[in-house]
Design a protein around this motif. Structure first.
Motif, PDB file in Angstrom:
ATOM      1  N   GLN A  61      31.913  14.087 -48.872  1.00  0.00           N
ATOM      2  CA  GLN A  61      32.775  14.807 -49.814  1.00  0.00           C
ATOM      3  C   GLN A  61      32.152  14.761 -51.204  1.00  0.00           C
ATOM      4  O   GLN A  61      31.735  13.705 -51.668  1.00  0.00           O
ATOM      5  N   SER A  93      34.611   6.209 -42.278  1.00  0.00           N
ATOM      6  CA  SER A  93      35.030   7.597 -42.491  1.00  0.00           C
ATOM      7  C   SER A  93      36.174   7.961 -41.555  1.00  0.00           C
ATOM      8  O   SER A  93      37.054   8.745 -41.915  1.00  0.00           O
ATOM      9  N   GLN A 117      39.380   6.638 -43.115  1.00  0.00           N
ATOM     10  CA  GLN A 117      39.737   7.436 -44.283  1.00  0.00           C
ATOM     11  C   GLN A 117      40.367   8.756 -43.862  1.00  0.00           C
ATOM     12  O   GLN A 117      41.329   9.226 -44.468  1.00  0.00           O
ATOM     13  N   GLU A 118      39.848   9.349 -42.788  1.00  0.00           N
ATOM     14  CA  GLU A 118      40.424  10.599 -42.285  1.00  0.00           C
ATOM     15  C   GLU A 118      41.826  10.357 -41.719  1.00  0.00           C
ATOM     16  O   GLU A 118      42.751  11.149 -41.959  1.00  0.00           O
ATOM     17  N   ASP A 133      43.954   8.047 -42.614  1.00  0.00           N
ATOM     18  CA  ASP A 133      44.852   7.845 -43.751  1.00  0.00           C
ATOM     19  C   ASP A 133      45.184   9.163 -44.450  1.00  0.00           C
ATOM     20  O   ASP A 133      46.322   9.384 -44.867  1.00  0.00           O
ATOM     21  N   ARG A 134      44.196  10.071 -44.583  1.00  0.00           N
ATOM     22  CA  ARG A 134      44.437  11.387 -45.204  1.00  0.00           C
ATOM     23  C   ARG A 134      45.433  12.201 -44.382  1.00  0.00           C
ATOM     24  O   ARG A 134      46.343  12.817 -44.927  1.00  0.00           O
ATOM     25  N   ALA A 160      48.941  10.825 -44.754  1.00  0.00           N
ATOM     26  CA  ALA A 160      49.490  11.182 -46.068  1.00  0.00           C
ATOM     27  C   ALA A 160      49.899  12.655 -46.092  1.00  0.00           C
ATOM     28  O   ALA A 160      50.952  13.007 -46.629  1.00  0.00           O
ATOM     29  N   ASP A 161      49.065  13.518 -45.487  1.00  0.00           N
ATOM     30  CA  ASP A 161      49.359  14.956 -45.466  1.00  0.00           C
ATOM     31  C   ASP A 161      50.641  15.274 -44.707  1.00  0.00           C
ATOM     32  O   ASP A 161      51.361  16.205 -45.072  1.00  0.00           O
TER      33      ASP A 161
END
Length: 194
Positions: free
Chosen positions: A38, A87, A90-91, A93-94, A97-98
């Motif tokens: 990113q 990674s 992190q994905e 968790d994203r 959250a979304d």
């Protein structure tokens, strides 16, 4: 590669995605194999395979009654997480959250095999990229594709922008691309349908 080019010595750094980008950026690696970074304007990314996330569960778990599991369903079960710097984590968790959810995180482990053993022991469920299923023991486990959202996970080759590869690095890159193409029909390009 070693059979074809026995005079060339390889150095492989088995590190997390952020470290892969740093090694390439700092010219300590000719290129890296990783997820797309990113905000890395100084790096180019060439996708070679597509993967997807799966939920892994102990045998007999209620989620295994579903053909495809919505991400939201993960909130109702104890969760074994992979290390926060990966990674994959992190994905995860994203996505949570979304969709406005959170996981019932029981513990974290740094190794995929450890996560797999903990899930097989009935301590919780987890999410892993489907390609990583090859790295864990299937004993006591099963998995289902995650949907809603369906997120392809592109893996590829990471280069320094405007820095040509050496002949040796180019040869290795070409062999990796060919290997990805030859496996694509059966395993590597398999993406879940929405």
């Amino acid at each position: 590669f070693r059979r074809r080019y026995p005079q060339i010595k390889l150095s492989l750094h088995d590190v997390l995605a952020d470290e892969v980008a740093a090694l390439v950026r700092e010219e300590r690696a000719d290129f890296g194999l990783s997820v797309e970074p990113q905000g890395a304007d100084d790096l180019d990314f060439q996708p070679i395979v597509s993967d997807h996330n799966v939920v892994i569960c102990p045998l007999g778990h209620p989620l295994l009654a579903l053909d495809r599991v919505p991400w939201r369903a993960l909130m109702d079960h104890p969760f074994i997480g992979i290390h926060r710097q990966s990674s994959s984590r992190q994905e995860i968790d994203r996505v949570m959250a979304d969709i406005g959810g959170s996981l019932d995180l029981q513990c974290e482990a740094g190794q995929l095999a450890t996560v797999g053993r903990m899930v097989a022991a009935g301590l919780g469920i987890s999410v892993l990229p489907s390609l990583s299923l090859r790295l864990i023991s299937p004993v006591g486990l099963d998995h289902r594709v995650l949907v809603s959202p369906c997120l392809p996970r592109r893996l590829g080759i990471l280069y320094r922008r405007r820095a040509p590869l050496s002949a040796a690095a180019s040869a290795l890159r070409d062999m990796l691309q060919e290997a990805a193409r030859s496996e694509a029909p059966s395993t590597l390009k398999a993406e879940p349908e929405p």
